[in-house]
Design a protein around this motif. Structure first.
Motif, PDB file in Angstrom:
ATOM      1  N   ASN A 138       0.848  -1.199   0.000  1.00  0.00           N
ATOM      2  CA  ASN A 138       0.000   0.000   0.000  1.00  0.00           C
ATOM      3  C   ASN A 138       0.876   1.240   0.000  1.00  0.00           C
ATOM      4  N   TRP A 139       0.750   2.075  -1.039  1.00  0.00           N
ATOM      5  CA  TRP A 139       1.407   3.381  -1.072  1.00  0.00           C
ATOM      6  C   TRP A 139       0.450   4.353  -0.394  1.00  0.00           C
ATOM      7  N   ARG A 140       0.827   4.761   0.833  1.00  0.00           N
ATOM      8  CA  ARG A 140      -0.092   5.561   1.656  1.00  0.00           C
ATOM      9  C   ARG A 140      -0.058   7.031   1.237  1.00  0.00           C
ATOM     10  N   TRP A 141      -1.231   7.579   1.109  1.00  0.00           N
ATOM     11  CA  TRP A 141      -1.344   8.978   0.688  1.00  0.00           C
ATOM     12  C   TRP A 141      -0.651   9.898   1.679  1.00  0.00           C
ATOM     13  N   LYS A 142      -0.691   9.558   2.965  1.00  0.00           N
ATOM     14  CA  LYS A 142      -0.061  10.446   3.949  1.00  0.00           C
ATOM     15  C   LYS A 142       1.468  10.450   3.799  1.00  0.00           C
ATOM     16  N   ASP A 143       2.029   9.396   3.215  1.00  0.00           N
ATOM     17  CA  ASP A 143       3.473   9.389   2.919  1.00  0.00           C
ATOM     18  C   ASP A 143       3.773  10.040   1.570  1.00  0.00           C
ATOM     19  N   ARG A 196     -12.580   4.267   4.524  1.00  0.00           N
ATOM     20  CA  ARG A 196     -11.430   3.589   5.131  1.00  0.00           C
ATOM     21  C   ARG A 196     -11.747   2.118   5.282  1.00  0.00           C
ATOM     22  N   TRP A 226      -6.177   0.776   4.686  1.00  0.00           N
ATOM     23  CA  TRP A 226      -6.177   1.862   3.705  1.00  0.00           C
ATOM     24  C   TRP A 226      -7.178   2.944   4.038  1.00  0.00           C
ATOM     25  N   GLU A 227      -6.916   4.115   3.476  1.00  0.00           N
ATOM     26  CA  GLU A 227      -7.852   5.234   3.588  1.00  0.00           C
ATOM     27  C   GLU A 227      -7.785   6.053   2.316  1.00  0.00           C
ATOM     28  N   ASP A 266      -5.045   6.453  -0.716  1.00  0.00           N
ATOM     29  CA  ASP A 266      -4.065   5.353  -0.773  1.00  0.00           C
ATOM     30  C   ASP A 266      -4.223   4.566  -2.073  1.00  0.00           C
TER      31      ASP A 266
END
Ligand code: GTQ
Length: 372
Positions: free
Chosen positions: A57-62, A303, A315-316, A319
Motif C-alpha cells: 500500500n502506497w499511503r497517501w499520507k506518505d 477507510r 487503507w484510507e 491510498d
C-alpha cells in the motif's frame, strides 16, 4: 493399492523436476548457450502462477508531502512528467507496481504545463486532489475533478496543464511494464518537446457524443479504445449509490461494482487495461476471490482493510495498493455507517484473448474453491 510405474517412482524420489545432470558437461553446454530443460522445468512450469509481485500500500499520507516537495524542487516542464513512481517492492527497483502495470502520482502546480508527447503504452488518470486542471488528448481538452477517470490511448498526443489556483495531483496507470517486456516501446515529443498541441474540439466533446446512450449516425470512430475521454466521478458515484439503494446488483466478492466501458463495444476502455469502481457497504466484508489478473486499487472514499495473499493492508482515502496475480483478496470497510469506494484497474484484457484468464471464489466455512 495402486501400482506405480518405475518412471513415476523415480520422479517421486527426485522431487519436482529432475536434478539428474546425466553426466553432461554443463560448463561446456553453458558456453554454447545450451541447458537441459529438465533441470529447471519445475521453476517455469509451476502448478499455479508464481509472482515476484508483493501486496503493498502506497499511503497517501506518505506520498502527498513528497510529491509536493518535488513540486518545490523541479518544474513540470523540466521534468516533462513530474511523477513519483509507485514501485513494487518485489521488482528490485524496476518501474512497475505489478509485472504489467505502472502506477505513480503526478503533480501539476498552478500555471504549469506538461508538454505534449505520445507513447505506445496506454494510460489512465484518476484525480486524487485538485480541481480544474486539464488534460488534452488528441485535440480534446477536459477539466478534471476528484475521482474523474481519464483515458489516454496508445500513441495519442497528450499534454496536461493547470490553469486553476490549486495544485492538482492524480494517479497515473499505464501498461508500460507490459510494453517494455515485449520490447515494443515507441515515444515521441511534439516539435521541439516544448510545443503544445492545438485544441481542436469543444470541451468534453466525446462525453456529449458518446456518453449519453447515443452515438453519431454513420460514426467513423475506429479506435480499439473508448472514444470517451473523461468518465466523471459524480456520475459514477450517483450510479453506485443508486445500485446500493436498490440492493440488487451486489456480488459477494466485489460489493457494488461498475466496469468502465467502451460504449461502442461494452468492453474495457483501453485494450490492455480494464477499470472498475466499487462501493463496499458499511460493515461489509467481501468474500475472498482471486484471479490471474494483477491490479491496483485506489481509495476514492472511506477507510478499510484488505487481506491480500495473507497480508493485511489498512487503507484510507488517497491510498493506492496492489493485488498480485492469483492471491486471494478480500475487503472490509472500517466504518459501520460510511461506505468505501475503490477504483481499480487490471491487466485482464491482456490475458483474456489468449485464454490465460482464470478466476476463483473461496467459500468461507467449507473452504471450497469455485471457478467463476
Ligand atoms: O502523463 O503522459 O506516469 O507519459 C508516465 C509516463 C505519466 C503522462 C506517467 C507518462 C505520463
Amino acid at each position: 493399492m495402486a501400482i506405480e510405474s518405475p518412471r513415476k517412482e523415480a520422479r517421486k524420489r527426485a522431487g519436482p523436476g529432475s536434478k539428474n545432470t546425466a553426466g553432461l558437461d554443463l560448463d561446456e553446454l553453458r558456453q554454447l548457450w545450451l541447458k537441459p530443460l529438465w533441470l529447471v522445468l519445475s521453476d517455469a512450469f509451476t502448478a499455479e502462477p508464481n509472482t515476484q509481485i508483493v501486496p503493498y500500500n502506497w499511503r497517501w499520507k506518505d506520498v502527498r508531502p513528497r510529491i509536493l516537495e518535488a513540486g518545490r524542487r523541479i518544474s513540470a516542464e523540466e521534468a516533462e512528467r513530474r511523477v513519483l513512481m509507485y514501485l513494487n517492492p518485489g521488482l528490485n527497483g524496476a518501474p512497475g507496481a505489478t509485472q504489467t502495470l505502472f502506477s505513480g502520482i503526478q503533480l501539476i502546480m498552478p500555471g504549469e504545463i506538461a508538454p505534449t508527447h505520445r507513447h505506445v503504452p496506454s494510460a489512465l488518470r484518476v484525480v486524487v486532489e485538485g480541481n480544474g486542471a486539464y488534460t488534452t488528448v488528441s485535440g480534446e481538452k477536459t477539466l478534471m475533478h476528484p475521482g474523474d477517470f481519464v483515458t489516454t490511448p496508445n500513441w495519442a498526443w497528450h499534454d496536461h496543464g493547470n490553469e486553476s489556483d490549486e495544485p492538482m495531483m492524480w494517479l497515473d496507470g499505464l501498461d508500460m511494464p507490459f510494453v517494455l517486456a515485449l520490447n515494443a516501446m515507441f515515444y515521441e515529443e511534439l516539435g521541439n518537446g516544448y510545443e503544445i498541441q492545438p485544441v481542436t474540439k469543444a470541451l468534453d466533446d466525446s462525453q456529449l457524443r458518446y456518453n449519453r446512450g447515443f452515438r453519431p449516425h454513420d460514426d467513423r470512430f475506429s479506435g480499439n479504445y473508448s472514444p470517451i475521454l473523461n468518465y466523471r466521478y459524480t456520475d459514477v458515484r450517483e450510479t453506485l449509490d443508486t445500485m446500493e439503494r436498490a440492493g440488487d446488483a451486489t456480488s459477494e466478492e466485489e460489493g457494488v461494482m461498475l466496469d468502465y466501458i467502451n460504449p461502442l463495444t461494452g468492453g474495457p476502455t483501453l485494450p490492455t487495461i480494464d477499470a472498475h469502481a466499487q462501493l463496499i457497504r458499511p460493515g461489509e466484508h467481501t468474500r475472498a476471490v482471486r484471479d490471474t489478473a494483477s491490479r491496483l486499487y485506489h481509495v476514492l472514499d472511506g477507510r478499510g482493510t484488505s487481506v491480500i495473499g495473507g497480508v493485511t493492508l489498512e487503507w484510507e482515502k488517497g491510498d493506492t495498493f496492489c493485488a498480485p496475480t492469483w492471491m486471494w483478496r478480500e475487503h472490509q470497510v472500517a466504518s459501520a455507517d460510511a461506505p468505501a469506494v475503490l477504483f481499480s484497474f487490471d491487466d485482464a484484457p491482456i490475458q483474456k484473448p489468449f485464454s490465460l484468464y482464470r478466476k476463483q471464489a473461496l467459500h468461507q466455512g467449507s473452504g471450497k474453491q469455485a471457478d467463476l
